[in-house]
Enzyme design. Structure first.
Site, PDB file in Angstrom:
ATOM      1  N   ASP A   1       0.859  -1.171   0.000  1.00 36.73           N
ATOM      2  CA  ASP A   1       0.000   0.000   0.000  1.00 36.73           C
ATOM      3  C   ASP A   1       0.906   1.235   0.000  1.00 36.73           C
ATOM      4  O   ASP A   1       2.130   1.137   0.145  1.00 36.73           O
ATOM      5  CB  ASP A   1      -0.965  -0.020   1.201  1.00 36.73           C
ATOM      6  CG  ASP A   1      -2.178   0.847   0.952  1.00 36.73           C
ATOM      7  OD1 ASP A   1      -3.203   0.656   1.614  1.00 36.73           O
ATOM      8  OD2 ASP A   1      -2.114   1.723   0.044  1.00 36.73           O
TER       9      ASP A   1
HETATM   10  C1  GLC Z   1      -4.281   4.283  -0.233  1.00 36.48           C
HETATM   11  C2  GLC Z   1      -5.192   3.160   0.187  1.00 36.48           C
HETATM   12  C3  GLC Z   1      -5.314   2.063  -0.826  1.00 36.48           C
HETATM   13  C4  GLC Z   1      -5.206   2.661  -2.219  1.00 36.48           C
HETATM   14  C5  GLC Z   1      -3.799   3.179  -2.381  1.00 36.48           C
HETATM   15  C6  GLC Z   1      -3.587   3.841  -3.743  1.00 36.48           C
HETATM   16  O1  GLC Z   1      -3.503   4.691   0.853  1.00 36.48           O
HETATM   17  O2  GLC Z   1      -4.925   2.544   1.442  1.00 36.48           O
HETATM   18  O3  GLC Z   1      -6.558   1.410  -0.599  1.00 36.48           O
HETATM   19  O4  GLC Z   1      -5.493   1.676  -3.188  1.00 36.48           O
HETATM   20  O5  GLC Z   1      -3.451   4.107  -1.359  1.00 36.48           O
HETATM   21  O6  GLC Z   1      -4.393   4.951  -3.862  1.00 36.48           O
END
Ligand code: GLC
Length: 754
Positions: free
Chosen positions: A263
């Protein structure tokens, strides 16, 4: 490209080039504007590193992505194409109800269709991967991201996960108008301590495996091409460095061989977690855990090369990650066509595809949950003796932000508000009853503002303007026979980084509600929220309460269609509505404890109960009303004994499966849809078992007066669980099967497994 050719390509790549494939940056590094869905930091990257990144997130637009792809491939030493990824969570340009609302439809196939539409629109804008479905099981309404989940039940979440992945990926992700799915956030992110974002998660292995892992595993079985690590620790180990989760369970036990992405900045955050002393150690821990892509940090880009050259990180770990990434690009057909389905003409159409819009309008009412109705709904479209005029009073009456906080790419002007839908119905002659509209107040309180990934909203009204708004609303309410009040939390009060310790409708809106109620108690509350709210007061005082979540592009049309009976609300709660925030986490499949308490029972002090609140939530999992009424017959069973999985000759003592049935009857005056739910309780096991578990459901539509027999097969598989020795299987003993309208039904029968 064949796998041999990929291996030859890998062998020909330099170390820097291979490391580059593991880097994911936002579109800002390649184009003027771009979206940031996480904290931006100075990446300290060279131009060469940016030019060698393997993927980009949050950039969209067929023209723009084609331009980025072609210029990138010219500079990339082996002309390897980029992957374009983004958060397409509940729709791309056509936005559907938020996932928690979709869970309430108890209609996974419907969500699969929504995912197909989203995949087409996303593919035409040039995207290859969506960071969806989010399948984190949720039981705590304080957590902001419950809006992205399909709820509190493992079985229901697993069905939605599979349907959505199939909708996105089709038979093969290389097919036209399909994109790769990314199951997230692995694992257990939905259970942060205190309901506070990114907080630690403490689950026993049995609870993790029984309740939280099944939906992720369903994602592997559905062929998801990607998984994303979660921010949280599990057993005090951050997922992004958790080899047991990522290698032992995800890859070895479940056989996942796709791409694992971190993430946002999660690899770098291993330092803040305190398990990496520096970025080199963070790189080592994450790559060892099998994390292939580093989203938005420079940990892999700047801290792997030396370790590999010095033999502290096996180059084989890097090669396996690169091969998985190249394999996904190959599956998408990007080596043959790096633009895949990018289509400027479609992408820049002046309006949403008509079929998508009408589908969104038809689908939304399946996600609406009618929580209370004393008969006031549906409203008449023409004046009647009792109802001669209706006032729509509330901040959501003309609010365009009705898509939820993870809808990043829609065009605001394409959303339909309640007021627009009313005016359209009046102009079309469908609505002849006089209706009036007034906001009464803003969604945010005076001077309040709220930031989101996509936009910033602020209540710019002056005190005088707000006073005038309220006065107008009260005047409208006094004159009308019925008042519909579209209220609710701001869309950015849910989603990532939006946890709350109080879960009521904003107080300034409740003040309006009380003032309106004082002049006209005939109120229908239409509640917008991304989480279960504390609705005790509106439920007590309003005559009807309709939960519409954040209904998406066609929200206004769908709500007006539903309020006036053009269609019916047929949703059932996929997540319990707590009596108050003190009850959270609250969910239906709890254990009974050694001193169970049923609300109302005079069973003394020392039982499992609260002094100041009931045990039961305000509205239970599976609950929801419609515009007609159903009755259930008692449950009948095809037999009293179900044989355990043994050799054939022993199985004559019982049936390999039992059939449980009820007769459902529509005793109301309108056609209606009922979600018939099957629950099973294991009365005694080698470990404590939930008071019941959802094992099946059927959406049944009946005409007035119509009856139908509804049957469910009961198999031994449904009775399996993680036994005392942590093996997964069944145990002989007695069980209850319940079939009814929600998780509180007592309509049951007993059988045994022998
Ligand atoms: C965010 C979220 C995740 C998302 C990623 C990209 O922090 O936790 O769900 O897909 O970043 O945007």
């Amino acid at each position: 490209m064949t796998s041999e050719q990929m291996k030859m390509l890998l062998a020909d790549m330099s170390l820097q080039e291979k490391i580059g494939q593991l880097l994911q940056l936002t579109g800002n590094f390649y184009a003027q504007e771009g979206l940031a869905t996480g904290p931006m930091s100075d990446m300290e990257l060279t131009r060469e590193q940016v030019d060698c990144a393997g993927s980009i997130l949050s950039a969209i637009g067929a023209k723009q992505l084609k331009r980025i792809q072609s210029s990138y491939m010219e500079r990339q030493p082996h002309h390897i194409p980029l992957l374009f990824m983004a958060d397409v969570i509940n729709g791309f340009r056509t936005v559907f109800p938020i996932p928690l609302a979709q869970g309430c439809s108890f209609d996974p196939a419907l969500s699969g269709e929504m995912a197909q539409v989203a995949a087409k629109e996303a593919a035409r804008t040039g995207l290859h991967v969506t960071f969806s479905p989010m399948v984190d099981l949720v039981r705590d309404a304080r957590w902001g991201r419950v809006m992205e989940s399909t709820g509190e039940d493992p079985y229901l979440n697993g069905l939605f996960c599979q349907a959505v992945i199939c909708g996105y990926q089709g038979e093969h992700v290389g097919e036209k108008d399909h994109i790769a799915a990314c199951v997230k956030h692995f694992a257990g992110y939905g259970a942060p301590m205190g309901g506070r974002e990114y907080n630690q998660v403490e689950l026993s292995e049995r609870t993790l495996r029984e309740d939280y892992l099944p939906a992720y595993q369903a994602g592997v079985e559905a062929g998801a091409e990607m998984f994303m690590t979660s921010f949280n620790t599990l057993g005090r180990v951050p997922s992004t460095a958790n080899r047991e989760l990522m290698q032992d369970i995800l890859r070895k036990e479940w056989g996942f061989d796709g791409v694992l992405i971190s993430d946002w900045a999660a690899i770098g955050e291993l330092l803040a977690h305190g398990i990496a002393a520096d970025k080199e150690e963070a790189a080592y821990l994450a790559l060892r855990a099998g994390v292939d892509i580093d989203m938005m940090t420079n940990v892999y880009a700047n801290h792997l090369e030396r370790q590999i050259r010095e033999g502290r990180v096996p180059e084989e770990w890097l090669d396996m990650a690169v091969l998985r990434i190249l394999n996904l690009k190959n599956k998408l057909g990007l080596f043959e066509n790096p633009y895949k389905d990018a289509d400027e003409v479609y992408d820049e159409m002046p309006d949403i595809e008509k079929a998508h819009r009408s589908f969104a309008r038809k689908a939304a009412p399946e996600t609406f949950v009618l929580l209370k109705n004393d008969g006031l709904l549906p409203l008449p479209e023409a004046p009647t003796e009792q109802v001669r005029s209706i006032a729509f009073v509330g901040p959501y009456v003309e609010e365009k932000r009705i898509c939820g906080s993870w809808s990043l790419f829609y065009k605001m002007e394409e959303n339909v508000t309640i007021r627009e839908a009313l005016e359209e119905a009046e102009a079309a002659g469908k609505l002849t009853i006089p209706v009036s509209c007034g906001k009464g107040c803003q969604v945010l309180d005076y001077g309040q503002e709220r930031d989101g990934f996509r936009d910033h909203t602020r209540n710019e009204s002056t005190r005088e303007e707000l006073e005038a708004m309220e006065a107008e609303a009260l005047a409208l309410a006094r004159k009308a026979d019925v008042v519909v009040m579209p209220l609710g939390e701001h869309h950015e009060y849910t989603g990532e980084g939006a946890c709350r310790t109080e879960i009521g409708i904003p107080e300034h809106q409740m003040e309006l509600f009380r003032k309106i109620h004082a002049v006209n108690p005939n109120i229908v509350v239409v509640n917008f929220s991304g989480r279960p709210l504390d609705l005790r007061e509106v439920s007590r005082k309003a005559r009807a309460v309709l939960q519409v979540w954040f209904p998406g592009t066609e929200g206004g049309h769908a709500i007006v269609d539903t309020l006036f009976g053009e269609t019916e609300p047929s949703g059932r709660l996929a997540m319990s509505f707590p009596y108050n925030v003190g009850q959270t986490p609250v969910y239906y499949s709890e254990l009974s404890t050694g001193r169970p308490h049923v609300d109302g029972a005079a069973d003394g002090r020392c039982v499992s109960r609260y002094i100041d609140a009931p045990n039961k939530p305000l509205y239970s999992f599976g609950y929801g009303l419609g515009y007609t009424e159903f009755t259930y017959s008692y449950v009948t069973l095809s037999g009293a004994v179900l044989a355990r999985r043994r050799t054939q000759e022993e199985s004559d003592s019982g049936e390999e499966q039992l059939t449980a049935s009820v007769t459902l009857t529509n005793i109301g005056g309108r056609p209606g849809t009922e979600v018939v739910q099957l629950y099973i309780r294991d009365l005694a096991g080698s470990v404590a078992r939930p008071r019941r578990e959802l094992k099946g459901f059927q959406r049944i539509r009946l005409a007035p007066g119509e009856s139908r027999k509804v049957s469910f097969a009961i198999t031994e598989e449904m009775l399996c669980f993680y036994r005392a020795d942590m093996t997964y299987g069944s145990e002989p003993g007695s069980f209850m099967v319940y079939i009814g309208e929600d998780s509180d039904t007592e309509n049951g029968a007993e059988f045994c497994l022998q």
